[in-house]
Design a protein around this motif. Structure first.
Motif, mmCIF file in Angstrom:
data_model
loop_
_atom_site.group_PDB
_atom_site.id
_atom_site.type_symbol
_atom_site.label_atom_id
_atom_site.label_comp_id
_atom_site.label_asym_id
_atom_site.label_seq_id
_atom_site.Cartn_x
_atom_site.Cartn_y
_atom_site.Cartn_z
ATOM 1 N N GLN A 30 -4.009 -61.468 -72.208
ATOM 2 C CA GLN A 30 -4.524 -60.491 -73.169
ATOM 3 C C GLN A 30 -5.880 -60.908 -73.738
ATOM 4 N N PHE A 31 -6.206 -62.186 -73.640
ATOM 5 C CA PHE A 31 -7.509 -62.645 -74.125
ATOM 6 C C PHE A 31 -8.650 -61.909 -73.417
ATOM 7 N N PHE A 32 -8.401 -61.502 -72.175
ATOM 8 C CA PHE A 32 -9.430 -60.822 -71.382
ATOM 9 C C PHE A 32 -9.283 -59.302 -71.423
ATOM 10 N N ASN A 33 -8.473 -58.810 -72.329
ATOM 11 C CA ASN A 33 -8.291 -57.364 -72.468
ATOM 12 C C ASN A 33 -9.633 -56.715 -72.804
ATOM 13 N N PRO A 34 -10.111 -55.788 -71.960
ATOM 14 C CA PRO A 34 -11.422 -55.152 -72.219
ATOM 15 C C PRO A 34 -11.445 -54.276 -73.458
ATOM 16 N N ALA A 35 -10.276 -53.995 -74.030
ATOM 17 C CA ALA A 35 -10.227 -53.147 -75.217
ATOM 18 C C ALA A 35 -10.759 -53.860 -76.458
ATOM 19 N N TYR A 36 -10.823 -55.197 -76.424
ATOM 20 C CA TYR A 36 -11.387 -55.927 -77.565
ATOM 21 C C TYR A 36 -12.868 -55.572 -77.676
ATOM 22 N N VAL A 37 -13.248 -55.029 -78.826
ATOM 23 C CA VAL A 37 -14.609 -54.535 -79.004
ATOM 24 C C VAL A 37 -15.509 -55.589 -79.643
ATOM 25 N N HIS A 38 -15.117 -56.079 -80.811
ATOM 26 C CA HIS A 38 -16.006 -56.969 -81.563
ATOM 27 C C HIS A 38 -15.662 -58.443 -81.360
ATOM 28 N N ASP A 39 -14.457 -58.844 -81.718
ATOM 29 C CA ASP A 39 -14.047 -60.239 -81.576
ATOM 30 C C ASP A 39 -12.579 -60.299 -81.183
ATOM 31 N N ARG A 40 -12.081 -61.498 -81.025
ATOM 32 C CA ARG A 40 -10.697 -61.692 -80.617
ATOM 33 C C ARG A 40 -9.898 -62.377 -81.711
ATOM 34 N N HIS A 41 -10.211 -62.033 -82.949
ATOM 35 C CA HIS A 41 -9.482 -62.609 -84.072
ATOM 36 C C HIS A 41 -8.007 -62.216 -84.016
ATOM 37 N N GLY A 42 -7.736 -60.974 -83.624
ATOM 38 C CA GLY A 42 -6.351 -60.520 -83.515
ATOM 39 C C GLY A 42 -5.586 -61.325 -82.487
ATOM 40 N N TRP A 43 -6.251 -61.637 -81.365
ATOM 41 C CA TRP A 43 -5.589 -62.419 -80.324
ATOM 42 C C TRP A 43 -5.255 -63.821 -80.818
ATOM 43 N N SER A 44 -6.210 -64.483 -81.452
ATOM 44 C CA SER A 44 -5.988 -65.851 -81.921
ATOM 45 C C SER A 44 -4.891 -65.896 -82.989
ATOM 46 N N THR A 45 -4.855 -64.889 -83.863
ATOM 47 C CA THR A 45 -3.824 -64.842 -84.900
ATOM 48 C C THR A 45 -2.441 -64.654 -84.290
ATOM 49 N N PHE A 46 -2.333 -63.709 -83.358
ATOM 50 C CA PHE A 46 -1.033 -63.430 -82.728
ATOM 51 C C PHE A 46 -0.566 -64.636 -81.919
ATOM 52 N N ALA A 47 -1.483 -65.264 -81.174
ATOM 53 C CA ALA A 47 -1.113 -66.427 -80.365
ATOM 54 C C ALA A 47 -0.625 -67.576 -81.249
ATOM 55 N N ARG A 48 -1.294 -67.772 -82.391
ATOM 56 C CA ARG A 48 -0.882 -68.851 -83.306
ATOM 57 C C ARG A 48 0.519 -68.577 -83.854
ATOM 58 N N VAL A 49 0.786 -67.354 -84.232
ATOM 59 C CA VAL A 49 2.109 -66.998 -84.765
ATOM 60 C C VAL A 49 3.181 -67.158 -83.688
ATOM 61 N N TYR A 50 2.853 -66.790 -82.455
ATOM 62 C CA TYR A 50 3.828 -66.927 -81.365
ATOM 63 C C TYR A 50 4.164 -68.393 -81.106
ATOM 64 N N VAL A 51 3.150 -69.247 -81.123
ATOM 65 C CA VAL A 51 3.386 -70.684 -80.941
ATOM 66 C C VAL A 51 4.270 -71.212 -82.069
ATOM 67 N N ARG A 52 4.003 -70.775 -83.305
ATOM 68 C CA ARG A 52 4.835 -71.197 -84.438
ATOM 69 C C ARG A 52 6.289 -70.778 -84.239
ATOM 70 N N ASN A 53 6.500 -69.542 -83.808
ATOM 71 C CA ASN A 53 7.861 -69.062 -83.590
ATOM 72 C C ASN A 53 8.577 -69.848 -82.491
ATOM 73 N N MET A 54 7.842 -70.197 -81.436
ATOM 74 C CA MET A 54 8.442 -70.968 -80.346
ATOM 75 C C MET A 54 8.796 -72.386 -80.803
ATOM 76 N N ILE A 55 7.963 -72.960 -81.650
ATOM 77 C CA ILE A 55 8.274 -74.292 -82.189
ATOM 78 C C ILE A 55 9.540 -74.230 -83.039
ATOM 79 N N MET A 56 9.649 -73.210 -83.888
ATOM 80 C CA MET A 56 10.839 -73.065 -84.722
ATOM 81 C C MET A 56 12.077 -72.840 -83.855
ATOM 82 N N LEU A 57 11.930 -72.080 -82.771
ATOM 83 C CA LEU A 57 13.048 -71.869 -81.853
ATOM 84 C C LEU A 57 13.489 -73.199 -81.242
ATOM 85 N N TYR A 58 12.520 -74.019 -80.836
ATOM 86 C CA TYR A 58 12.842 -75.319 -80.248
ATOM 87 C C TYR A 58 13.518 -76.234 -81.272
ATOM 88 N N LEU A 59 13.014 -76.242 -82.496
ATOM 89 C CA LEU A 59 13.596 -77.089 -83.534
ATOM 90 C C LEU A 59 15.055 -76.722 -83.793
#
Length: 476
Positions: free
Chosen positions: A130-159
């Motif tokens: 999704q980082f290469f999604n052409p629909a991103y117009v200005h920046d990829r702040h939404g991507w970085s935020t979502f990816a960070r939250v997903y990593v957090r959720n996966m860590i909590m799942l592992y714990l």
């Protein structure tokens, strides 16, 4: 060896406070800001030390921080980097779990071939693409935020997977959530009965966009000490389901005095659920109980509980209560065609369908948020599934739904694999709560909010781990 570790742990805590308390006392006379900073530093260092030395305690501390940090934000009167704070505690706890390989049962989990884990891996790959999604117009702040939250959720799942070694650990997990949700319900009742605290009113006045759904025609929606009324209602519904399932247990499993406490907790959470004004949560409770009834129909306590609930539901829906705003709000949840706001949601969903068909990978993460600059800028999805298909396309929606299907399959298989009443009741509790949360995603972004995501992914981790814990190896 264990005794030495315990002594080191206690020495670390005592030394930290002995050194920091006089420093705090000295600087308290200098400037209030320095005092608050140092108190935060002292607490932060203590939490970090505890989380590294005992990752199980670190997990529960993380949950407490995530559920209550909004109170500190409101008391301070300014916005705080809440997500960064939670991420820091999660990473420290992860470090503690890696430094303490005491759970041999985690080795039983087939991390490379487990179907549910594979779906998480595939979805992680989809996020990277999704980082290469052409629909991103200005920046990829939404991507970085979502990816960070997903990593957090996966860590909590592992714990959680590493924490749950037997039924005793699962009992502690469930007991923790019931206690913390009961405290949240009690605070919500105080807010309803005596009004919001002065610092809460001041914060709402200063940041009205954060609480745009708090003030409605029927009154104020209560949010307790979590982020907003919507997520508060969702976790209250989960707490109600937990209590009801445990109340149907035999007296041998749950003694009478514990059932009295569960009943008090249930009453508080039902009241708080009503005060939250979250219609999705009102629907979650009967959805969870329907599953409980179908799975556990042979249980006399279950049938009695279902009859009591149906009677209470009929009283609320058709009783002579026409001026109570909470009851009016509950009734609208089950008469959607008569409610204007629900009709607006349906109109929006039909209006956006052409966009869905023409964007197989969606408009990019968080493209529905105001200010995103995309075609979806400011569109109100009002649904976790709709947001997924808009931002990730129908490919992302298929991945998410397939993952949910497998997880639910695990929960049902775990139930029928159970041998003792303890195992059956706890796995039944997981089935009911998970199903209710899955249903709630249709009208609410339940799995994406910090507070409810902790519970959702925690139950995901438990469902996976229980598959690998055979009944003879489970301590009851």
């Amino acid at each position: 060896m264990e005794f030495a570790k315990k002594n080191i742990y206690q020495l670390f805590i005592i030394t930290s406070w002995v050194v920091l308390i006089p420093i705090i006392a000295y600087l308290s006379a200098q400037d209030v800001k320095y005092t608050m900073l140092l108190i935060g530093l002292a607490v932060g260092l203590t939490v970090a030390g505890v989380s590294i030395l005992n990752y199980r305690a670190g997990y529960y501390i993380t949950c407490v921080v995530a559920l209550t940090v909004r109170v500190l934000e409101r008391m301070s009167g300014s916005e705080m980097p809440v997500g960064v704070l939670i991420d820091a505690v999660v990473l420290i706890t992860l470090l503690g779990s890696l430094l303490k390989p005491d759970d041999k049962s985690i080795r039983k989990v087939d991390f490379l071939r487990d179907p549910v884990l594979i779906t998480f891996y595939i979805y992680a790959g989809f996020i990277l693409l999704q980082f290469f999604n052409p629909a991103y117009v200005h920046d990829r702040h939404g991507w970085s935020t979502f990816a960070r939250v997903y990593v957090r959720n996966m860590i909590m799942l592992y714990l959680v997977m590493k924490m749950i070694r037997n039924m005793d650990d699962l009992k502690v997990f469930i007991k923790f959530w019931i206690i913390i949700l009961t405290l949240a319900a009690f605070y919500a009742c105080i807010q309803q009965w005596f009004g919001l605290m002065p610092f809460e009113k001041a914060f709402i006045a200063r940041y009205p966009e954060k609480f745009k759904t708090v003030i409605i025609l029927t009154g104020i929606r209560i949010f307790s000490f979590v982020s907003d009324p919507a997520v508060f209602g969702v976790i209250m519904a989960c707490g109600c389901i937990m209590n009801i399932v445990l109340l149907t247990s035999s007296n041998k499993m749950v003694p009478v005095h514990q059932k009295v406490l569960l009943l008090i907790s249930l009453v508080l959470q039902f009241m708080a659920l009503g005060y939250s004004g979250t219609r999705t949560a009102y629907v979650m409770v009967p959805m969870g109980l329907v599953i409980m009834l179908f799975v556990n129909l042979h249980n006399k306590n279950t049938v009695i509980g279902a009859l009591v609930f149906v009677f209470a539901f009929l009283v609320v829906m058709f009783g002579p209560f026409h001026s109570n705003p909470t009851i009016i709000r509950i009734r609208t949840a089950f008469s959607g065609s008569e409610d204007a706001s629900l009709n607006v949601r349906e109109v929006n969903r039909h209006r956006i369908q052409p966009y869905i068909y023409s964007h197989p990978i969606g408009g990019g993460f968080l493209s529905c948020e105001p200010g995103s600059g995309s075609e979806l800028d400011g569109f109100p999805p009002d649904s976790g599934y709709l947001r997924t298909v808009l931002e990730q396309g129908y490919i992302g929606l298929i991945l998410v739904c397939f993952n949910i299907f497998l997880v639910m399959q695990y929960t049902v298989a775990n139930y029928f694999r159970s041998k003792t009443e303890t195992e059956k009741q706890y796995t039944l509790l997981i089935i009911c709560v998970m199903f209710a949360m899955v249903v709630s995603i249709y009208a609410q972004e339940s799995s994406g909010l910090i507070e409810s995501a902790l519970l959702y992914y925690g139950l995901n981790g438990i469902s996976i781990k229980l598959k690998y814990l055979s009944s003879p190896n489970i301590t009851t």
